[in-house]
Design a protein around this motif. Sequence first.
Motif, short mmCIF file in Angstrom:
data_model
loop_
_atom_site.label_atom_id
_atom_site.label_comp_id
_atom_site.label_asym_id
_atom_site.label_seq_id
_atom_site.Cartn_x
_atom_site.Cartn_y
_atom_site.Cartn_z
N ASP A 43 0.85 -1.19 0.00
CA ASP A 43 0.00 0.00 0.00
C ASP A 43 0.88 1.24 0.00
OD1 ASP A 43 -1.97 1.92 0.29
OD2 ASP A 43 -2.28 1.53 2.43
N ARG A 82 -2.56 1.68 6.53
CA ARG A 82 -3.98 1.37 6.50
C ARG A 82 -4.17 -0.14 6.68
NH1 ARG A 82 -5.44 5.15 1.29
NH2 ARG A 82 -4.43 3.42 0.20
N GLU A 83 -5.04 -0.50 7.60
CA GLU A 83 -5.24 -1.92 7.85
C GLU A 83 -5.84 -2.60 6.62
OE1 GLU A 83 -7.07 -2.90 11.53
OE2 GLU A 83 -5.44 -1.93 12.64
N MET A 84 -5.34 -3.80 6.33
CA MET A 84 -5.87 -4.62 5.25
C MET A 84 -6.14 -6.01 5.80
SD MET A 84 -3.47 -3.72 1.92
CE MET A 84 -4.45 -4.75 0.80
N GLN A 85 -7.20 -6.62 5.31
CA GLN A 85 -7.54 -7.97 5.76
C GLN A 85 -7.01 -8.99 4.76
OE1 GLN A 85 -8.78 -8.59 8.66
NE2 GLN A 85 -9.28 -6.48 9.24
N LEU A 86 -5.88 -9.59 5.09
CA LEU A 86 -5.32 -10.63 4.22
C LEU A 86 -5.53 -12.00 4.85
CD1 LEU A 86 -3.85 -8.15 3.02
CD2 LEU A 86 -1.86 -9.62 2.69
N LYS A 111 -2.16 -16.90 5.02
CA LYS A 111 -1.16 -17.43 4.08
C LYS A 111 -0.65 -16.33 3.14
CE LYS A 111 1.07 -20.93 2.14
NZ LYS A 111 2.20 -20.13 1.64
N ASP A 112 -1.55 -15.47 2.70
CA ASP A 112 -1.13 -14.37 1.82
C ASP A 112 -0.21 -13.42 2.57
OD1 ASP A 112 -2.57 -15.40 -0.28
OD2 ASP A 112 -4.31 -14.12 0.03
#
Lengths: 252, 252, 252, 252
Positions: free
Chosen positions: D67, D74-78, D81-82
């Motif tokens: 990002d 910024r928080e991301m929902q992965l 495993k990713d």
Amino acid sequence: MRVDLNADVGESFGPYTIGDDAAVMRSVSSVSVAAGFHGGDPSVMRRTIALARDLGVAVGAHPSFADLQGFGRREMQLAPKDAEDIVLYQIAAVAGVAHAEGVRLAHVKPHGALYNMAARDRELAEAVARAVFAFDRELFVYAPPRSALASAARAIGLRVAGEGFADRGYRHDGSLVPRNEPGAVIANVEEVVTRALQMAVERTVAVVDGSTLTIDVDTLCIHGDTPGASAMAAWLRAGLASADVDVRAPGA
Amino acid sequence: MRVDLNADVGESFGPYTIGDDAAVMRSVSSVSVAAGFHGGDPSVMRRTIALARDLGVAVGAHPSFADLQGFGRREMQLAPKDAEDIVLYQIAAVAGVAHAEGVRLAHVKPHGALYNMAARDRELAEAVARAVFAFDRELFVYAPPRSALASAARAIGLRVAGEGFADRGYRHDGSLVPRNEPGAVIANVEEVVTRALQMAVERTVAVVDGSTLTIDVDTLCIHGDTPGASAMAAWLRAGLASADVDVRAPGA
Amino acid sequence: MRVDLNADVGESFGPYTIGDDAAVMRSVSSVSVAAGFHGGDPSVMRRTIALARDLGVAVGAHPSFADLQGFGRREMQLAPKDAEDIVLYQIAAVAGVAHAEGVRLAHVKPHGALYNMAARDRELAEAVARAVFAFDRELFVYAPPRSALASAARAIGLRVAGEGFADRGYRHDGSLVPRNEPGAVIANVEEVVTRALQMAVERTVAVVDGSTLTIDVDTLCIHGDTPGASAMAAWLRAGLASADVDVRAPGA
Amino acid sequence: MRVDLNADVGESFGPYTIGDDAAVMRSVSSVSVAAGFHGGDPSVMRRTIALARDLGVAVGAHPSFADLQGFGRREMQLAPKDAEDIVLYQIAAVAGVAHAEGVRLAHVKPHGALYNMAARDRELAEAVARAVFAFDRELFVYAPPRSALASAARAIGLRVAGEGFADRGYRHDGSLVPRNEPGAVIANVEEVVTRALQMAVERTVAVVDGSTLTIDVDTLCIHGDTPGASAMAAWLRAGLASADVDVRAPGA
């Protein structure tokens, strides 16, 4: 007597700041706004356009090759159709954000390597011209006088604003002295103002070999990302004003 | 009796192909075109829009978080203003490319995680609505009925098309059965058509617990990137036609 | 008599799939793994390398210009130092992921436009060679025989595997017949196998003008992203085996 | 008595400069180098690592969500495993470039939102720990004391360096006072030095409610991208030295 004073702006990106757009914009009559491919992001773009509107400065799009790391300054070989489509996309993005801010897009000026390549490559120049024309045939195209881009834009029915660089040395054929050669950059502010006046009033430029070249300059370029850009813009504006040259955007 | 049949399209990117847009577009009344943030590129976008125009299909923008690797399906926490600006940028890009192809943008439908988050998060929903409204207050917003997005869009003065999913199970509160639970996905084509008709004609949906829920569905969604999308679209179109349901875009 | 059979793999990206890597890998002796700049992502890369390890296939890095939309096939003008650094970064990424999967990196093969430019441009070739050498001087560099890249790699002290294309026509000077000219691509599988055997056994190639050219081919290329790649790989493997040519990676 | 003084560096990108790395690096004992996902590019990374080597500063990797516009904040929902795979890729890239410059990677410190999320989310913390462990089990993981990340790293067999922030207020539970609350940031340099000494020598921190908290701090963080970072680093180094605290990297 009139001339446009134009600066490249909106090239900051996310956490990264380049240029002092707010200061530069106080002296210019038009700005070319980055579209996110070489610099700029949607928020920077919107803020920049709103500020230009508030200052009465005309807004254009500044499309580029997709090369953020290289700031759009590295040549890329695109199929003409691909080049046309990325230019159209970027014009659309800037024009639409401008529309949301109550501003009508006034011109298109390709950035960096795209500008330089379209100046000399007929196929690429035609691709750029087709993109502009498809979007809005009222837009001005900023291009070097006597370039392939100027010629392709006129051929398709667009209006061209010939662009001059008061702080750069010129060669006999109207091209710029390369940056690694003597006389490439004029650092002295008074000399830059003198050259700007010569371009705007006499429509000529002093060539590095001592001769004089007739050149059709409608817009003078300020590089927004260089140090001292805002001071240079202020000097140019004042110098042009004191010579009764009307500083305004081509369509204004 | 009328309903819109909508598909997400234009999600191929560079050398990568997803979906069979040309086939799907023969059955739908509107498409939501990717804007380059989760899929799509300027050339794919332009070709897709030109094809939609040729087929008489309405064109909307399908803005997303900037997440190509995650196809816009991963939640991201953006400040509302940042979300507003990326949505505006993407609407502008799609609308401008459409304009160049002689097409007027008809709607906006957020994609993936942005859609899901805006459906439940009031602040984000308002940000999306502000972006649409700033660009063109005639645009429809596609949103789940009774969602924060539908509500925010109406509050600002936009028209909303309630979106239904004929191939997904519904829960009592109008939300979808999560994909990892029984009854989440309806695979049987006849059943999907029956459910679509129930939504379009009776404006209700059979809930997974056996009850019936009143639901305001104006547009039915086809996922363009799933296998069998074009066959499903054809079945739905035929099924709706045979029940004298008029398949057309909201503003048509 | 031995030759390497190599395929480009790991070029899928996020939701996008290219090539049938699992099938192709059953026939080759080495693979060149995309590093994320023209294709590939960290998860694709890791899965691909683990599969290569399980199949006993040697792993190399396949660095590219940063151009996902153009799949690394568009020429870009980078300063040699910038090219060197992106190549080093990509080798490091592939080698490190391979290391985590218990695999030692065996070679480097530049991709697409970077490969073609480094084959003819001495400065760029030296930049690529410096990057490889700085990382690991045991690595093989895959390069066209008699290219600037082969020469620069040898000059710095690296081992070179000369690459041949059994399905492409050759010109008198050892270069490939351009794709838009007759004889550029050999579609007949038997003929491709015959040519591969000629390269591996006699170390010559039949030139399009009818003459024969001596050529030092150590590795034969399969384009993993073309349809039929896995069948072609199987045919080549079988053809080479039946002629008692040992198919194995250069360092094996 | 010893403590590590660590700064985030190498976050400039292409034409964009952030931080004064060269100045900050004169005072710290270790640096965490951006890997290109939130900042940094291959050339910046290499220059930064070479400079760290010349100054005798330990080098770690600073992986982030992908990002660039949001600078990884910024928080991301992965999927875990990713997340694991992007962390591994980034460690590999930094470690490999460091290897080419004769430097052995010493630690891994996740950046921004990835750091904050891994501090509290067990699944994500385990994913990060797996990536580090798969690459090199000798690496230190920098993590907040008593965080999910510290715990997951220890559980898999990695060494942890507890990270403290001398210029930030602490709450009773060891978490930082949020930036929008009073006492969040300590601006007074003397007070910051006093707090750093308290952490390093007494292994406690003064809590915003007046109490004292025992805290296991092995490394103190300097934010390289904030103004005054180099001066703050110099003050901390001098203050620690004058109290006979040995400033050195965990593994040194």
